[in-house]
Scaffold this active site. Structure first.
Site, PDB file in Angstrom:
ATOM      1  N   GLY A 209       0.840  -1.207   0.000  1.00 30.13           N
ATOM      2  CA  GLY A 209       0.000   0.000   0.000  1.00 30.13           C
ATOM      3  C   GLY A 209       0.862   1.240   0.000  1.00 30.13           C
ATOM      4  CG  ASN A 210      -0.163   4.682  -1.452  1.00 27.71           C
ATOM      5  OD1 ASN A 210      -0.908   5.428  -0.849  1.00 27.71           O
ATOM      6  ND2 ASN A 210      -0.496   4.126  -2.635  1.00 27.71           N
ATOM      7  CG  HIS A 211       2.917   6.390   4.124  1.00 26.07           C
ATOM      8  ND1 HIS A 211       2.617   5.640   5.235  1.00 26.07           N
ATOM      9  CD2 HIS A 211       4.223   6.155   3.848  1.00 26.07           C
ATOM     10  CE1 HIS A 211       3.691   4.984   5.623  1.00 26.07           C
ATOM     11  NE2 HIS A 211       4.683   5.273   4.785  1.00 26.07           N
TER      12      HIS A 211
END
Ligand code: CTP
Length: 401
Positions: A209-211
């Site tokens: 995923g990412n932030h």
């Protein structure tokens, strides 16, 4: 969220039996988060208690030219304060005086000082209502820009049946909401917005995923709703929530799910804003069972995800397509080439070199680049205000086309 939220609403009550229903009207407006003040003609105080109206509206109720604190210009102050005024119930007497600029009480003087929209909800017995002088007065009020809320038909306080009942409080609120909605700049436009990260599953418990927090996309959705648009918000996993009668919120996990949902709605929308931070890669193989830590090293093979924005660019018909670009170097050049490559109408650039911009922040610093390669620079702002700039730019382009 109602279009009446945060609006200053001034209700002017005049002396008719329907005045008792104004307690419900005040309640409904307060429930819709409007700021409400009530003023009354002396006669109306016989029909409904100022104390009740003051308690429900959370504001003092005024009916004298000279207020308790001895200021005399409260009619001007009240008119300036209000974003809209509702005269309800409006008796034949008050309507006649409004039509002839008489001002022998606080309600009339405030009406004459009013610069914002006035809504009038007539209430009277059927013969009074039908009387040609009264009808002429109503016509005159309409001609000079007041909006008349149609009377209801049914049993009247006199025992007679017919036209003349004040519209029910719910109908008054509906009428005003619809009227405001019609005047909003994005009324009738369908906008699709994507927000948040995507999660690409490795096994049942792990993902790539990412932030991204989703704040930018949700702020855009909120602002578009405020401007009257119908919004479809397709959101990756976030902690955010949004509710509105003109919003369809669809939650997805992976880029592929986002792609499928976006494509379902694409043909029917006017504007697309792709603010989601879509994962560029996904694991080549999804492990049905949790991967055990048996080996010292583990390699994951990744493959390219579908580029949703490129697909939208290829399938574009009349939609206005807005992409985002997050860059760390050669920002403007990269963003311009992305705009061209993906067949966009506009691209919003965030630079990761700006400490106040990007993931998990409440602020953002953007550049907006249009198809004609003009670049607009913006200061660091809250994401809510950045959403205002982005939608202003889109509207300006659409209005010039
Ligand atoms: N985007 C998309 N689908 C992907 C990747 C990105 O729809 N699989 C969209 C994003 O929503 C954003 C825009 O493409 O609006 C740009 O995303 P970005 O990650 O900055 O660019 P990429 O096209 O992925 O290019 P690169 O990673 O090479 O900078």
């Amino acid at each position: 969220m109602s279009v009446l939220q945060d609006k200053n609403v001034l209700i002017a009550v005049t002396g008719g039996i329907a005045a008792y229903k104004i307690t419900y009207l005040v309640r409904l407006l307060v429930k819709n988060k409007a700021n409400v003040k009530v003023i009354m003609t002396p006669a109306s105080r016989e029909f409904v208690s100022p104390f009740v109206l003051s308690t429900l509206s959370k504001n003092p109720v005024e009916s004298e030219f000279i207020a308790d604190d001895e200021t005399w210009n409260n009619h001007v102050e009240l008119a300036l304060w209000s974003d809209l005024m509702i005269v309800a119930p409006a008796t034949a007497n008050t309507i006649a005086k409004m039509a002839n600029a008489q001002s022998d009480n606080l309600v009339l003087a405030t009406y004459l000082s009013q610069k914002s929209q006035v809504y009038v909800a007539p209430a009277m017995d059927l013969d009074m209502y039908k009387h040609s002088s009264n009808q002429e007065n109503i016509e005159k009020l309409k001609e000079i820009g007041n909006k008349i809320i149609p009377v209801g038909v049914g049993e009247l306080a006199s025992g007679l049946e017919g036209e003349g009942r004040m519209a029910e409080p719910e109908n008054i609120v509906d009428f005003i909401e619809n009227d405001i909605q019609k005047q909003l700049s994005l009324n009738g436009k369908n906008i699709l917005i994507t927000a948040g990260p995507t999660y690409e599953s490795i096994d049942p418990v792990r993902f790539i995923g990412n932030h991204s927090s989703g704040k930018m996309g949700y702020s855009l959705a909120k602002e578009a709703l405020k401007r009257g648009a119908n919004v479809i918000l397709i959101s990756g996993p976030t902690h955010l929530d949004l509710q509105h009668k003109n919003l369809k919120l669809i939650r997805v996990q992976s880029a592929y799910e986002m792609y499928t949902e976006v494509m379902k709605y694409y043909a029917g929308v006017d504007i697309v804003i792709k603010s989601a931070a879509v994962s560029d890669y996904k694991p080549k193989v999804y492990h049905e069972n949790k991967i055990k830590k048996e080996e010292v090293e583990l390699s994951l093979e990744l493959e390219k995800n579908i580029d949703i924005l490129s697909e939208l660019g290829k399938a574009k018909e009349n939609q206005f397509l807005v992409g985002f670009a997050l860059e760390t170097n050669n920002e403007l050049e990269n963003a311009k080439s992305k705009l061209k490559r993906k067949n966009l109408d506009m691209i919003v650039l965030n630079s990761l070199q700006d400490k106040d911009a990007g993931f998990k922040k409440d602020t953002n610093k953007i550049y907006i680049i249009s198809k004609d390669t003009t670049v607009d620079y913006y200061e660091t702002k809250s994401k809510e205000l950045v959403a205002v700039d982005i939608l202003d730019s889109i509207e300006a382009k659409l209005n010039n086309e």
